[in-house]
Structure formats: structure tokens, C-alpha cells
Design a protein around this motif. Structure first.
Motif, PDB file in Angstrom:
ATOM      1  N   ARG A   1       7.150 122.073  73.903  1.00 52.00           N
ATOM      2  CA  ARG A   1       6.168 122.258  74.979  1.00 52.00           C
ATOM      3  C   ARG A   1       5.782 120.885  75.512  1.00 52.00           C
ATOM      4  N   TRP A   2       5.312 120.857  76.749  1.00 51.67           N
ATOM      5  CA  TRP A   2       4.989 119.591  77.406  1.00 51.67           C
ATOM      6  C   TRP A   2       3.490 119.357  77.524  1.00 51.67           C
TER       7      TRP A   2
ATOM      8  N   LEU B   1       2.613 115.929  79.433  1.00 54.88           N
ATOM      9  CA  LEU B   1       3.617 114.886  79.621  1.00 54.88           C
ATOM     10  C   LEU B   1       4.465 115.221  80.835  1.00 54.88           C
ATOM     11  N   LEU B   2       4.968 114.180  81.512  1.00 60.01           N
ATOM     12  CA  LEU B   2       5.752 114.400  82.724  1.00 60.01           C
ATOM     13  C   LEU B   2       6.816 113.320  82.829  1.00 60.01           C
TER      14      LEU B   2
ATOM     15  N   ALA C   1       8.433 113.525  78.816  1.00 56.94           N
ATOM     16  CA  ALA C   1       8.518 114.931  78.420  1.00 56.94           C
ATOM     17  C   ALA C   1       9.933 115.416  78.218  1.00 56.94           C
ATOM     18  N   TRP C   2      10.879 114.937  79.053  1.00 56.69           N
ATOM     19  CA  TRP C   2      12.180 115.604  79.070  1.00 56.69           C
ATOM     20  C   TRP C   2      13.344 114.655  79.367  1.00 56.69           C
ATOM     21  N   CYS C   3      13.250 113.411  79.036  1.00 58.21           N
ATOM     22  CA  CYS C   3      14.284 112.440  79.431  1.00 58.21           C
ATOM     23  C   CYS C   3      15.689 113.057  79.361  1.00 58.21           C
TER      24      CYS C   3
ATOM     25  N   SER D   1      -5.147 125.196  81.771  1.00 57.98           N
ATOM     26  CA  SER D   1      -4.129 125.671  80.831  1.00 57.98           C
ATOM     27  C   SER D   1      -3.154 126.628  81.496  1.00 57.98           C
ATOM     28  N   SER D   2      -3.646 127.512  82.364  1.00 53.67           N
ATOM     29  CA  SER D   2      -2.753 128.435  83.070  1.00 53.67           C
ATOM     30  C   SER D   2      -1.844 127.676  84.031  1.00 53.67           C
ATOM     31  N   ALA D   3      -2.398 126.659  84.681  1.00 55.76           N
ATOM     32  CA  ALA D   3      -1.589 125.858  85.602  1.00 55.76           C
ATOM     33  C   ALA D   3      -0.473 125.143  84.859  1.00 55.76           C
ATOM     34  N   LEU D   4      -0.787 124.546  83.718  1.00 55.73           N
ATOM     35  CA  LEU D   4       0.233 123.828  82.956  1.00 55.73           C
ATOM     36  C   LEU D   4       1.304 124.780  82.428  1.00 55.73           C
TER      37      LEU D   4
END
Length: 385
Positions: free
Chosen positions: A275-276, A283-284, A288-290, A321-324
Motif C-alpha cells: 500500500r502507498w 508516498l508518491l 512508492a513504486w520506483c 482516507s477515501s481519496a487515497l
């Protein structure tokens, strides 16, 4: 007015700051480096990355810095050409809604878009994070404590924010090292508006000549101990790995030795997280996802991630939380696909054997055949949907 603290003043962090500021947020960006960094290699903005750049209002500034298309010449170790890939092949593959720029120019365009609207503190790190259901308190190394609605860790593949909030076990180091750097002036052995690329077992070297201040070099190679390579430093490491090559490679490394300030030199790593986000911290980008340089979509994913995060936050109002959760659900399939493509890309950038090099050559020859370009474009369009 909602408040966000963003850690990292690279592409992901500045793009997030720009999008949130456009949506009425007050944003603070903190960056551990003492000043803005430049350098890096070419990045392609296409698909969702191009769409995001357009929505963020970056296209006019980037168009002035666009590098355009160029011919690629695959060469042997002694510099003799093997085959030529015309720029029209790249045009067919990338499509009309795409743009190639230097990574540093993309960061500059983002910085110029936010510098008068966003507070940016250089030489500052996060010393503590304390969050609850209603807010997140961020202690900074300059002695201040910032109360915010959202904390964004956009501090790259070696993210301290990720380690603090999720633990240290999410980076997957691969047995490869990459180096990319701008050239102060074009390399004489490479024709203008072209690139020479050597691909051999376990390594790739590319030198691009697009004119003064628009030329660059890229190296990737497999190694037994990436940490030891990094300790050697980029000049010694690249000379050991590529010292037998011609086709402009010696001159490119010589330019690096004269001015190593703009080099990106690091091990190849991916970030694999279940999870991010947690609470009000997310994380972005590479944090988060390199996906690695082998995937070639890191900058585009950073822009798309920032833009889509803004859309989700706008839609859900105070329900962070819903947005993420919605944001991650929408973006994760693309990230998973790009990471898988990167793992396959290792066979292109660092083929494990001469047979794999030969197979790559056969594939490249095939895509230059008449009638194949349309098939390539349709395939890329499906891939980018």
C-alpha cells in the motif's frame, strides 16, 4: 484552506505541489539538498504523463525545451555501425501526444510554475511524524513543527519517509548500475541529431548528440556488487566497465571527469509496496513504486500520480482516507504493468549473453521494416491505454 507537507523537490514532489496549489491547498515542500539539482537523462512524456503535463499547464514551457526525435545507430565495440533506426520509427512508436525533454528541464518547468505560489525550504529534512485521525504533525530539522492535513513522501527511491512510516524492507535492489549525465558539448564521434548505442552482454552505452547543451550520455551494466561500484565513483566505475568501447564513449566519460556535478549514478532498484498510504501519510513517485530507468516511464508516472491524487482529493473533500484509497486503486494497475515491463527491459539494456544481443538485433531490424511502423504504433497505443 487545507495544508500539505511534501517531502522532496523533484518531479513527483513539485508536480504534487503544483496540482494541490491549483486546487486551493497551502503546500510546503521540504528538500534535504541545499539547492535545486539538475542533470539526468532524457524522459518521454506520453500517455497519462503527457495528459497530466497538459492539465497542469506545463506543455507551453516544455515545448520550448523539447528535444524532438533523433536517429539511433547501433554500433559494435569499435564504433562500426551495425544498423540504423530512423527517427520515424520512434515517431511511430511514441505517437503524436508525446514529448522528449531532459529530466532537469522538466524539473525546471515545474519549479518555475510553483516557486511564487509554494513555500520551498531547501536543506531541511523531516525529524518526526505524529499523526492521528484529524491531522499530521511534521517535525522538521529547522526546528519547526508543521500541522497538516496530508503528508506526501516524494523523496525518491531511497525515501526516508517510506522507511519512517512503512519500514526498511520495500526496496528491491537489482544487480545493475546506471549512470546518466548531460554533456557540456556534443561528442565528435556522434552525428548531430542522432545517438550511437552499443549493446553487449551485460551492458549498454548510449551517447546522444542533439547540439550544444542538448547532448547526453547513458550507461547501464550488470555487476556482482552494486555497492562496491558506487564506492568507486562514476568515472572509475564507467572506465572499468566501458573502457574498451569507441563511438564517443571515451570522450563522454572524459567530460564526466571534468564535471561530475550533473551525473545520476546509482544502483537499479524497484520499490514494491502493498500500500502507498497509512493514515494521512502517502508516498508518491519513486518513493512508492520506483519502476527503474529500464521501464522508461518514471517521470510520466510521477506526473500522472500527482494529477490523479489531486483529482481524488478534490472528489472526496475532507475524507482523506477515501481519496487515497481511490487514487491507489486507479493508479496501481499501471504501475504493476510498468514494473513488469522494466524486468523484461533488463534483457534489452543488459542482455545476459551474446545470443540475447543477437535476438535484440533481430527484433530491432524487424521494427525498421516497411509496414511495421503502423503495427508498432497500434501496439503502443493499446499498451498506454
Amino acid at each position: 484552506m487545507k495544508r500539505a507537507v511534501i517531502v522532496g523537490a523533484g518531479i513527483a514532489g513539485l508536480a504534487t505541489a503544483l496540482r494541490l496549489t491549483q486546487d486551493g491547498w497551502h503546500t510546503l515542500v521540504v528538500e534535504r539538498a541545499p539547492a535545486r539539482r539538475s542533470g539526468g537523462y532524457l524522459v518521454n512524456l506520453l500517455g497519462g504523463g503527457y495528459d497530466a503535463a497538459e492539465r497542469l499547464g506545463l506543455i507551453p514551457a516544455l515545448s520550448a525545451r523539447a528535444l524532438g526525435l533523433f536517429t539511433t545507430v547501433l554500433v559494435r565495440a569499435d564504433g562500426r555501425p551495425k544498423l540504423t533506426v530512423p527517427s520515424a520509427v520512434a515517431e511511430a512508436a511514441l505517437g503524436p501526444r508525446t514529448m522528449t525533454v531532459f529530466r532537469g528541464d522538466l524539473e525546471t518547468a515545474l519549479y518555475e510554475a510553483v516557486r511564487d505560489r509554494v513555500e520551498i525550504r531547501f536543506g531541511v529534512t523531516v525529524s518526526s511524524i505524529d499523526q492521528d485521525a484529524d491531522r499530521v504533525g511534521v517535525g522538521l530539522s529547522d526546528g519547526t513543527i508543521e500541522d497538516a492535513d496530508l503528508l506526501i513522501g516524494a523523496d525518491g527511491v531511497h525515501s526516508a519517509t517510506r522507511t519512517a512510516m512503512f519500514g526498511p524492507d520495500h526496496r528491491v535492489d537489482l544487480p545493475y548500475v546506471v549512470a546518466a549525465f548531460p554533456l557540456a558539448h556534443p561528442v565528435a564521434a556522434v552525428r548531430e541529431s542522432s545517438a550511437t548505442t552499443f549493446i553487449g552482454p551485460g551492458r549498454t552505452a548510449a551517447v546522444v548528440n542533439l547540439g550544444p547543451r542538448r547532448s547526453s550520455a547513458f550507461f547501464a551494466y550488470r555487476c556482482a556488487n552494486a555497492g562496491r561500484e558506487l564506492e568507486r565513483g562514476p568515472v572509475d566505475a564507467l572506465r572499468a566497465a566501458f573502457g574498451d568501447l569507441a563511438a564517443g564513449v571515451p570522450e563522454a566519460i572524459g567530460q564526466l571527469e571534468a564535471d561530475p556535478s550533473g551525473v545520476f549514478f546509482d544502483r537499479v532498484s524497484q520499490v514494491d509496496m502493498p500500500r502507498w498510504s497509512t493514515g494521512r501519510t502517502a508516498l508518491l513517485g519513486d518513493a512508492a513504486w520506483c519502476v527503474t530507468l529500464f521501464a522508461g516511464h518514471g517521470a510520466a508516472l510521477a506526473l500522472a500520480g500527482a494529477d490523479q491524487l489531486g483529482t481524488a482529493l478534490q472528489r472526496h473533500g475532507d475524507n482523506i482516507s477515501s481519496a487515497l484509497a481511490e487514487w491507489e486503486t486507479g493508479l496501481r494497475p499501471e504501475v504493476v504493468k510498468r514494473q513488469a515491463l522494466a524486468r523484461r527491459g533488463m534483457y534489452q539494456y543488459a542482455p545476459p549473453s551474446r545470443f540475447h544481443v543477437w535476438m535484440n538485433d533481430v527484433t530491432i531490424r524487424a521494427i525498421t521494416l516497411p509496414g511495421v511502423r503502423g503495427l508498432i504504433r497500434r501496439g503502443i497505443e493499446r499498451q498506454n491505454r
